[in-house]
Design a protein around this motif. Sequence first.
Motif, PDB file in Angstrom:
ATOM      1  N   PRO B  17       0.818  -1.226   0.000  1.00 37.97           N
ATOM      2  CA  PRO B  17       0.000   0.000   0.000  1.00 37.97           C
ATOM      3  C   PRO B  17       0.849   1.272   0.000  1.00 37.97           C
ATOM      4  O   PRO B  17       0.468   2.277  -0.600  1.00 37.97           O
ATOM      5  N   GLU B  18       2.018   1.206   0.628  1.00 34.05           N
ATOM      6  CA  GLU B  18       2.866   2.395   0.656  1.00 34.05           C
ATOM      7  C   GLU B  18       3.380   2.721  -0.758  1.00 34.05           C
ATOM      8  O   GLU B  18       3.447   3.891  -1.152  1.00 34.05           O
ATOM      9  N   LEU B  19       3.712   1.687  -1.515  1.00 28.09           N
ATOM     10  CA  LEU B  19       4.152   1.907  -2.903  1.00 28.09           C
ATOM     11  C   LEU B  19       3.007   2.463  -3.739  1.00 28.09           C
ATOM     12  O   LEU B  19       3.198   3.315  -4.608  1.00 28.09           O
ATOM     13  N   ARG B  20       1.797   1.992  -3.455  1.00 29.47           N
ATOM     14  CA  ARG B  20       0.629   2.494  -4.200  1.00 29.47           C
ATOM     15  C   ARG B  20       0.356   3.959  -3.882  1.00 29.47           C
ATOM     16  O   ARG B  20      -0.024   4.742  -4.757  1.00 29.47           O
ATOM     17  N   VAL B  21       0.543   4.349  -2.622  1.00 27.41           N
ATOM     18  CA  VAL B  21       0.373   5.769  -2.272  1.00 27.41           C
ATOM     19  C   VAL B  21       1.408   6.607  -2.997  1.00 27.41           C
ATOM     20  O   VAL B  21       1.102   7.679  -3.529  1.00 27.41           O
ATOM     21  N   ARG B  22       2.631   6.111  -3.028  1.00 28.42           N
ATOM     22  CA  ARG B  22       3.690   6.864  -3.711  1.00 28.42           C
ATOM     23  C   ARG B  22       3.381   7.007  -5.190  1.00 28.42           C
ATOM     24  O   ARG B  22       3.599   8.069  -5.782  1.00 28.42           O
ATOM     25  N   ALA B  23       2.873   5.913  -5.791  1.00 29.42           N
ATOM     26  CA  ALA B  23       2.542   5.960  -7.220  1.00 29.42           C
ATOM     27  C   ALA B  23       1.437   6.987  -7.472  1.00 29.42           C
ATOM     28  O   ALA B  23       1.537   7.820  -8.381  1.00 29.42           O
ATOM     29  N   LEU B  24       0.394   6.949  -6.635  1.00 33.33           N
ATOM     30  CA  LEU B  24      -0.703   7.917  -6.774  1.00 33.33           C
ATOM     31  C   LEU B  24      -0.182   9.345  -6.665  1.00 33.33           C
ATOM     32  O   LEU B  24      -0.483  10.209  -7.491  1.00 33.33           O
ATOM     33  N   GLU B  25       0.623   9.574  -5.629  1.00 32.10           N
ATOM     34  CA  GLU B  25       1.108  10.923  -5.385  1.00 32.10           C
ATOM     35  C   GLU B  25       1.986  11.414  -6.546  1.00 32.10           C
ATOM     36  O   GLU B  25       1.841  12.547  -7.015  1.00 32.10           O
ATOM     37  N   SER B  26       2.887  10.546  -7.039  1.00 36.47           N
ATOM     38  CA  SER B  26       3.773  10.943  -8.147  1.00 36.47           C
ATOM     39  C   SER B  26       2.968  11.363  -9.362  1.00 36.47           C
ATOM     40  O   SER B  26       3.223  12.403  -9.969  1.00 36.47           O
ATOM     41  N   ILE B  27       1.980  10.529  -9.703  1.00 33.22           N
ATOM     42  CA  ILE B  27       1.188  10.810 -10.910  1.00 33.22           C
ATOM     43  C   ILE B  27       0.363  12.086 -10.734  1.00 33.22           C
ATOM     44  O   ILE B  27       0.306  12.943 -11.613  1.00 33.22           O
ATOM     45  N   LEU B  28      -0.256  12.231  -9.557  1.00 28.53           N
ATOM     46  CA  LEU B  28      -1.122  13.386  -9.319  1.00 28.53           C
ATOM     47  C   LEU B  28      -0.324  14.686  -9.242  1.00 28.53           C
ATOM     48  O   LEU B  28      -0.759  15.729  -9.733  1.00 28.53           O
ATOM     49  N   VAL B  29       0.847  14.616  -8.639  1.00 34.76           N
ATOM     50  CA  VAL B  29       1.701  15.808  -8.577  1.00 34.76           C
ATOM     51  C   VAL B  29       2.171  16.166  -9.981  1.00 34.76           C
ATOM     52  O   VAL B  29       2.139  17.329 -10.392  1.00 34.76           O
ATOM     53  N   ASN B  30       2.569  15.143 -10.739  1.00 34.43           N
ATOM     54  CA  ASN B  30       3.056  15.370 -12.102  1.00 34.43           C
ATOM     55  C   ASN B  30       1.977  15.993 -12.985  1.00 34.43           C
ATOM     56  O   ASN B  30       2.263  16.793 -13.863  1.00 34.43           O
ATOM     57  N   LYS B  31       0.725  15.634 -12.728  1.00 31.19           N
ATOM     58  CA  LYS B  31      -0.386  16.207 -13.494  1.00 31.19           C
ATOM     59  C   LYS B  31      -0.812  17.569 -12.959  1.00 31.19           C
ATOM     60  O   LYS B  31      -1.732  18.183 -13.489  1.00 31.19           O
ATOM     61  N   GLY B  32      -0.204  17.993 -11.873  1.00 37.89           N
ATOM     62  CA  GLY B  32      -0.565  19.286 -11.300  1.00 37.89           C
ATOM     63  C   GLY B  32      -1.878  19.265 -10.541  1.00 37.89           C
ATOM     64  O   GLY B  32      -2.450  20.312 -10.251  1.00 37.89           O
ATOM     65  N   LEU B  33      -2.371  18.073 -10.197  1.00 36.61           N
ATOM     66  CA  LEU B  33      -3.652  17.992  -9.484  1.00 36.61           C
ATOM     67  C   LEU B  33      -3.503  18.179  -7.982  1.00 36.61           C
ATOM     68  O   LEU B  33      -4.447  18.570  -7.297  1.00 36.61           O
ATOM     69  N   VAL B  34      -2.343  17.840  -7.455  1.00 35.99           N
ATOM     70  CA  VAL B  34      -2.074  18.134  -6.051  1.00 35.99           C
ATOM     71  C   VAL B  34      -0.691  18.772  -5.936  1.00 35.99           C
ATOM     72  O   VAL B  34       0.179  18.546  -6.773  1.00 35.99           O
ATOM     73  N   ASP B  35      -0.554  19.571  -4.887  1.00 34.89           N
ATOM     74  CA  ASP B  35       0.690  20.285  -4.656  1.00 34.89           C
ATOM     75  C   ASP B  35       1.387  19.626  -3.452  1.00 34.89           C
ATOM     76  O   ASP B  35       0.788  19.530  -2.386  1.00 34.89           O
ATOM     77  N   PRO B  36       2.622  19.160  -3.630  1.00 36.68           N
ATOM     78  CA  PRO B  36       3.292  18.460  -2.532  1.00 36.68           C
ATOM     79  C   PRO B  36       3.369  19.299  -1.250  1.00 36.68           C
ATOM     80  O   PRO B  36       3.222  18.780  -0.145  1.00 36.68           O
ATOM     81  N   ALA B  37       3.553  20.614  -1.404  1.00 33.29           N
ATOM     82  CA  ALA B  37       3.635  21.472  -0.212  1.00 33.29           C
ATOM     83  C   ALA B  37       2.291  21.489   0.509  1.00 33.29           C
ATOM     84  O   ALA B  37       2.231  21.443   1.744  1.00 33.29           O
ATOM     85  N   ALA B  38       1.204  21.517  -0.262  1.00 33.49           N
ATOM     86  CA  ALA B  38      -0.133  21.520   0.345  1.00 33.49           C
ATOM     87  C   ALA B  38      -0.392  20.196   1.057  1.00 33.49           C
ATOM     88  O   ALA B  38      -1.024  20.170   2.125  1.00 33.49           O
ATOM     89  N   LEU B  39       0.104  19.106   0.488  1.00 30.96           N
ATOM     90  CA  LEU B  39      -0.059  17.805   1.153  1.00 30.96           C
ATOM     91  C   LEU B  39       0.668  17.805   2.493  1.00 30.96           C
ATOM     92  O   LEU B  39       0.138  17.336   3.500  1.00 30.96           O
ATOM     93  N   ASN B  40       1.881  18.360   2.503  1.00 29.22           N
ATOM     94  CA  ASN B  40       2.633  18.407   3.761  1.00 29.22           C
ATOM     95  C   ASN B  40       1.928  19.247   4.818  1.00 29.22           C
ATOM     96  O   ASN B  40       1.938  18.903   6.003  1.00 29.22           O
TER      97      ASN B  40
END
Lengths: 110, 202
Positions: B17-40
């Motif tokens: 599940p941790e790898l799946r979260v990382r995959a989701l986050e990478s793709i969503l950040v790359n698409k500009g749908l989420v901002d890593p700073a906002a997630l933090n």
Amino acid sequence: MNTPTPPANFEAPWHGQAFALAVALNEAGVFGWSEWTEAFSESLDALRKDQPLNGADDYYTAWIATLERILCDRDVVAAQSLAEMKANWTDAFNTTPHGKPVHPKMVHEG
Amino acid sequence: MPHDGHDHSHSLLPSDPELRVRALESILVNKGLVDPAALNVLIDTYENKIGPKNGARVVAKSWTDPEFRARLQDDASAAIADLGYVGRQGEHMVAVENTPEQHNMVVCTLCSCYPWPVLGIPPAWYKSDAYRARAVREPRAVLSEFGVSLLPDQKIRVWDSTAEIRYLVIPMRPEGSEGMPEDELAALVTRDSMIGTGLVSV
């Protein structure tokens, strides 16, 4: 006797990451919260067919499954991209020396 | 079997599940749908800033300020918002007061609805099937496992949260707390007492 109120926190960092993704996507308007709770409760039902849920790791595993399903159903992301990106993260962990930052190869959707 | 020819110095592979979260986050950040700073910021907020201390202040104020208590009973969302605790999952709050006649206890049988702005992230047991099923079916037995024993004539009312309504239990003010200032009272109030699986004592 009084026990101090325990701090609110996530039991594992990935719990917090999964949680934050759903909240951020909801805030960005990708899905509504009642849609989320409905889809999430379906994920929990699917998971508890095998065994009762302990409410810790399995709860956030259902959370992640819900994210994947909602995003793929709405064509926000492709299931194939998620699978490839997960494979890239796996490769990156397996090939990066211990203690060094792990940088996976990015998957770009066409 | 030994992992011959395998490089053991690489990083430890995270769980599935941790790898799946990382995959989701990478793709969503790359698409500009989420901002890593906002997630933090979100993680830090729910990890460190929002939690049962907020609810404890609501309870302590309800014990010491009759006007606030009346407002809390009348419109909990507004009364709680006045203290600055606003935000998601707290839009439609109901405060349920414990009395010598009735003890209140909260569950979410649907998923894990919980009043985030006043209690933070729910503990694992609140999200477990064991609690969700048994809180409704045999609340007295569940309470005794939490070490809670009620007055002989005290009834139990179980409130089932929904995506729309969240409950905050206002525990009874303990004996021996007379004259205590609000902040000392707040320090007595535990998370479990605001879910109804604990009592407050001095």
